[in-house]
Design a protein around this motif. Structure first.
Motif, PDB file in Angstrom:
ATOM      1  N   ALA A   1      -6.234   6.609  64.227  1.00  0.00           N
ATOM      2  CA  ALA A   1      -6.073   5.386  63.439  1.00  0.00           C
ATOM      3  C   ALA A   1      -4.687   5.350  62.789  1.00  0.00           C
ATOM      4  O   ALA A   1      -4.033   4.302  62.731  1.00  0.00           O
ATOM      5  N   ASP A   2      -4.228   6.493  62.334  1.00  0.00           N
ATOM      6  CA  ASP A   2      -2.910   6.606  61.716  1.00  0.00           C
ATOM      7  C   ASP A   2      -1.811   6.309  62.734  1.00  0.00           C
ATOM      8  O   ASP A   2      -0.875   5.556  62.445  1.00  0.00           O
TER       9      ASP A   2
ATOM     10  N   ARG B   1       1.691  -0.248  64.933  1.00  0.00           N
ATOM     11  CA  ARG B   1       1.546  -1.656  64.545  1.00  0.00           C
ATOM     12  C   ARG B   1       2.615  -2.059  63.517  1.00  0.00           C
ATOM     13  O   ARG B   1       3.108  -3.180  63.530  1.00  0.00           O
ATOM     14  N   LEU B   2       2.929  -1.156  62.622  1.00  0.00           N
ATOM     15  CA  LEU B   2       3.836  -1.501  61.520  1.00  0.00           C
ATOM     16  C   LEU B   2       5.312  -1.221  61.849  1.00  0.00           C
ATOM     17  O   LEU B   2       6.185  -1.564  61.060  1.00  0.00           O
TER      18      LEU B   2
ATOM     19  N   GLN C   1      -1.784   2.601  63.474  1.00  0.00           N
ATOM     20  CA  GLN C   1      -1.204   1.827  62.371  1.00  0.00           C
ATOM     21  C   GLN C   1       0.310   1.962  62.350  1.00  0.00           C
ATOM     22  O   GLN C   1       1.021   0.984  62.104  1.00  0.00           O
TER      23      GLN C   1
ATOM     24  N   PRO D   1      -0.170   8.563  52.061  1.00  0.00           N
ATOM     25  CA  PRO D   1       0.707   8.594  53.241  1.00  0.00           C
ATOM     26  C   PRO D   1       1.461   9.911  53.420  1.00  0.00           C
ATOM     27  O   PRO D   1       1.664  10.348  54.556  1.00  0.00           O
TER      28      PRO D   1
ATOM     29  N   LEU E   1      -4.902   1.885  56.505  1.00  0.00           N
ATOM     30  CA  LEU E   1      -5.748   3.071  56.642  1.00  0.00           C
ATOM     31  C   LEU E   1      -5.869   3.848  55.330  1.00  0.00           C
ATOM     32  O   LEU E   1      -6.969   4.266  54.946  1.00  0.00           O
ATOM     33  N   GLU E   2      -4.744   4.026  54.636  1.00  0.00           N
ATOM     34  CA  GLU E   2      -4.767   4.808  53.403  1.00  0.00           C
ATOM     35  C   GLU E   2      -5.718   4.180  52.382  1.00  0.00           C
ATOM     36  O   GLU E   2      -6.479   4.883  51.702  1.00  0.00           O
TER      37      GLU E   2
ATOM     38  N   VAL F   1      -9.205   9.801  62.410  1.00  0.00           N
ATOM     39  CA  VAL F   1      -8.230   9.416  61.385  1.00  0.00           C
ATOM     40  C   VAL F   1      -6.808   9.510  61.936  1.00  0.00           C
ATOM     41  O   VAL F   1      -5.984   8.617  61.721  1.00  0.00           O
TER      42      VAL F   1
ATOM     43  N   LEU G   1      -1.072  12.456  54.634  1.00  0.00           N
ATOM     44  CA  LEU G   1      -1.405  12.134  56.020  1.00  0.00           C
ATOM     45  C   LEU G   1      -0.289  12.621  56.943  1.00  0.00           C
ATOM     46  O   LEU G   1      -0.543  13.123  58.043  1.00  0.00           O
TER      47      LEU G   1
END
Lengths: 115, 115
Positions: A106-107, A113-114, A110, A29, B19-20, A103, A32
């Protein structure tokens, strides 16, 4: 006084970049977060490690930048005393078309979403 | 005799897939080989671990399948004494559109480049 050699950082050339290492580099994380930040800069714009406030110690931060650099995700150069970083978008897009953007998308999905 | 519980394998539900963890699971050449193989099967088709000849020991193979399962990349179920695996394409495509295909395309390109 450091020599020119000591001030140069090792990078894989494009042909040495491996998908497995790129995916591993992106699987953390904090790393990223670094890539997301650097990829959001203007094309070719460099950032100092200090430009991004990571929730880790200095040595852990340095480790993460090194993993990204050795995987071929970022290029780092010294400018005076600052180590500047930039995403190797051209190399990555040439080797693995669409991977970096997929990626990052997608990150972003996510994190929405979180949150 | 194993109980029903002992014969059921833990899987993250879709909302728990991260994802990670997916990128980490894909960052190993053996695990990438497994996913490539399973993704190449017909939609919904399951394969036994023995269907693919991995160049690793049985216990290492089991470890790699477990990493893939716990990351949410594959679903594994017992059919009699065989453990059958299938890629969770629907879950992955819903969470991270295009990611699985982009990685598999990058993997194919890299294998062509290195062969």
């Amino acid at each position: 006084m450091p020599t020119a050699t000591a001030r140069t950082l090792d990078h894989p050339v494009r042909a040495e970049i491996r998908l497995e290492a790129v995916l591993h580099a992106l699987s953390d994380p904090v790393r990223l977060q670094v890539v997301r930040f650097l990829a959001g800069l203007a094309d070719g714009e460099e950032a100092a490690c200090s430009a991004l406030d990571l929730a880790v110690t200095k040595s852990t931060s340095t480790h993460h930048y090194r993993v990204l650099r050795e995987a071929g995700l970022i290029r780092q150069v010294y400018r005076g005393t600052a180590k500047m970083s930039v995403v190797r978008r051209e190399d990555l897009d040439a080797l693995f078309p669409g991977l970096l953007d997929t990626v990052l998308t997608a990150d972003a999905a996510q994190r929405r979403r979180l949150s």
